[in-house]
Design an enzyme around this catalytic site. Structure first.
Site, mmCIF file in Angstrom:
data_model
loop_
_atom_site.group_PDB
_atom_site.id
_atom_site.type_symbol
_atom_site.label_atom_id
_atom_site.label_comp_id
_atom_site.label_asym_id
_atom_site.label_seq_id
_atom_site.Cartn_x
_atom_site.Cartn_y
_atom_site.Cartn_z
ATOM 1 N N ASP A 26 0.876 -1.110 0.105
ATOM 2 C CA ASP A 26 0.160 0.171 -0.060
ATOM 3 C C ASP A 26 0.883 1.098 -0.001
ATOM 4 O O ASP A 26 2.133 1.220 0.608
ATOM 5 C CB ASP A 26 -0.932 0.150 1.158
ATOM 6 C CG ASP A 26 -1.842 0.951 1.141
ATOM 7 O OD1 ASP A 26 -2.050 1.768 0.104
ATOM 8 O OD2 ASP A 26 -2.651 1.043 2.173
ATOM 9 N N ASP A 38 -8.135 -6.830 1.164
ATOM 10 C CA ASP A 38 -6.989 -6.954 2.164
ATOM 11 C C ASP A 38 -7.782 -6.269 3.397
ATOM 12 O O ASP A 38 -8.679 -5.508 3.421
ATOM 13 C CB ASP A 38 -5.896 -6.110 1.927
ATOM 14 C CG ASP A 38 -6.102 -4.683 2.303
ATOM 15 O OD1 ASP A 38 -6.808 -3.899 1.506
ATOM 16 O OD2 ASP A 38 -5.772 -4.204 3.345
ATOM 17 N N CYS A 47 -13.721 -26.664 12.388
ATOM 18 C CA CYS A 47 -12.594 -26.069 11.692
ATOM 19 C C CYS A 47 -11.376 -27.123 11.535
ATOM 20 O O CYS A 47 -11.279 -27.774 12.920
ATOM 21 C CB CYS A 47 -12.383 -24.748 11.815
ATOM 22 S SG CYS A 47 -11.121 -24.039 11.477
ATOM 23 N N CYS A 80 -8.325 -25.882 11.059
ATOM 24 C CA CYS A 80 -7.084 -24.810 11.318
ATOM 25 C C CYS A 80 -6.123 -25.481 12.752
ATOM 26 O O CYS A 80 -6.603 -26.236 13.276
ATOM 27 C CB CYS A 80 -7.564 -23.579 11.507
ATOM 28 S SG CYS A 80 -7.760 -22.876 13.000
ATOM 29 N N CYS A 89 -7.807 -24.543 15.963
ATOM 30 C CA CYS A 89 -8.845 -25.546 16.503
ATOM 31 C C CYS A 89 -8.310 -26.884 16.475
ATOM 32 O O CYS A 89 -8.673 -27.586 17.542
ATOM 33 C CB CYS A 89 -10.001 -25.396 15.269
ATOM 34 S SG CYS A 89 -10.912 -23.821 15.121
ATOM 35 N N HIS A 98 -6.911 -18.884 13.344
ATOM 36 C CA HIS A 98 -8.224 -19.434 13.106
ATOM 37 C C HIS A 98 -9.141 -18.319 12.128
ATOM 38 O O HIS A 98 -9.626 -18.941 11.078
ATOM 39 C CB HIS A 98 -9.197 -19.653 14.425
ATOM 40 C CG HIS A 98 -10.770 -19.865 13.868
ATOM 41 N ND1 HIS A 98 -10.950 -21.196 13.278
ATOM 42 C CD2 HIS A 98 -11.642 -19.026 13.940
ATOM 43 C CE1 HIS A 98 -12.530 -20.812 13.074
ATOM 44 N NE2 HIS A 98 -13.047 -19.657 13.424
HETATM 45 ZN ZN LIG Z 1 -10.077 -23.149 13.174
#
Ligand SMILES: [Zn+2]
Length: 384
Positions: free
Chosen positions: A92, A270, A308, A310, A313, A340
């Site tokens: 940016d 973004d 989830c 990820c 998690c 997450h």
């Molecule tokens: Zn997660």
């Protein structure tokens, strides 16, 4: 190699699928770029980005100019070295940050006087300095310095911002040509301003498109004007942007704004929101936002989101433990919930791409709105 955008499916003002080709690889669009403002993600390892689906990252040239400085970044291998990330990077120009530091009344013909965020004293942040800083930092895409007013509902302020944005765009376009244009290995995106005003957006977009940039962003949104006004800014800009070039909606990253932006033909986004919300204890899920500091999570033994996969998690740290950890200012909870949220947003982008391809985008949009913006869902259902 120069930057190219390949439109695979879609039109000017509907959900589209594409591919952005850059010197550091390709990006499937619609895409979300996580933000490493000062050249570093907060609490996220660089090697965690690809597995969660990140293909392009963003950092801020004004902050890197302020610290550690362009020469140091160059010695570290440019922004790619600094981030330890070999994929595409967009920087940016600092317009938004400069103006969020309250500098709108410090604008003069040639630039903007802004306080050095670290050492004090004044920096004269000009189109030339923003251009040269980004040339030195060596991202794949450099954004133009524009005027980003924080009052998108004030016509006079927006009209002045458009005029100056276009003047500065010309200066930076010429500097880009002098540097070899596309052969410099860096692409240049212009930013459409104009607040919520259709005629100003149209005028700004048309004047920028005449100068032939590599891509176009819609700026001056997400400055507190609310969801509807933001989407007006998008609707007033997209029709005037070239169909075959990337459109980037700056600073937007809540689930509802992402699906609504994609529905209107946006390819790139973004935002600091997903990571920041995670640091403050808010988790994003298909059921909506979970405020983990809420007392109801005190003895909740489930992970952040049982649906989830990820790392946050899969760690199985229970919601109740995260809540206690947030309260005692432990380091781990903000990291796990940020991780997450970034993962959730990347998966949402991936789900949107799949849904656009198989014709189920309208259904996915409804599902997200049901949890995040029920008023908009009701409106869509009324008009259906
Ligand atoms: Zn997660």
């Amino acid at each position: 190699m120069t930057l190219q955008f390949e439109l695979l499916q879609g039109e000017a003002q509907s959900a589209r699928l594409g591919r952005l080709h850059t010197p550091h690889g390709s990006v499937q669009t619609p895409a979300f770029m996580p933000v490493a403002t000062r050249g570093m993600m907060r609490g996220i390892f660089p090697q965690q980005l690809r597995p969660m689906g990140v293909e392009m990252a963003l950092c801020n040239s004004f902050h890197l100019y302020a610290r550690p400085g362009v020469e140091v970044v160059q010695k570290l291998g440019g922004v790619h070295g600094m981030l330890a990330w070999d994929g595409p990077i967009l920087t940016d120009s600092g317009g938004f940050q400069v103006f969020s530091l309250g500098a709108l009344n410090q604008v003069h013909k040639d630039g903007v006087e802004v306080e050095h965020p670290i050492y004090g004293g004044k920096i004269n942040w000009t189109p030339k300095l923003a251009f040269e800083t980004q040339a030195g930092l060596a991202p794949d895409v450099a954004m133009l310095l524009d005027i980003c007013p924080d009052k998108p509902l004030d016509q006079k302020i927006c009209a002045d911002a458009v005029q100056r944005t276009v003047e500065w765009a010309r200066i930076q376009r010429d500097l880009h040509d002098q540097r070899g244009g596309a052969s410099s290995g860096q692409a240049q995106f212009a930013i459409v301003q104009g607040g919520v005003f259709g005629d100003l957006r149209e005028q700004c977009a048309k004047q920028l498109v005449e100068m032939e940039f590599d891509g176009y962003a819609i700026g001056g949104v997400s400055v507190g004007e609310g969801h509807e006004a933001m989407m007006k800014g998008v609707e007033h800009s997209c029709p005037y942007l070239p169909l075959q070039q990337a459109r980037y909606l700056m600073g937007v990253g809540t689930p509802q704004d992402l699906v609504e932006g994609v529905a209107r033909g946006i390819d790139m986004f973004d935002c600091v929101f997903p990571a920041r919300a995670g640091r403050f204890g808010t988790a994003l899920t298909d059921q909506g936002r979970l405020h983990l500091l809420n007392a109801k999570f005190k003895d909740d033994a489930r992970p952040i989101d049982p649906e989830c996969d990820c790392e946050g998690c899969l760690s199985k740290v229970p919601r109740g433990a995260l809540r206690a950890g947030f309260k005692s200012k432990e380091l781990l909870p903000p990291i796990l919930v940020s991780l997450h949220n970034l993962h959730y947003i990347q998966k949402l982008m991936q789900r949107m791409r799949t849904a656009i391809a198989d014709g189920s985008f309208a259904q996915l949009r409804m599902n997200i709105l049901r949890s995040y913006l029920p008023a908009r869902l009701a409106e869509l259902e009324r008009n259906a």
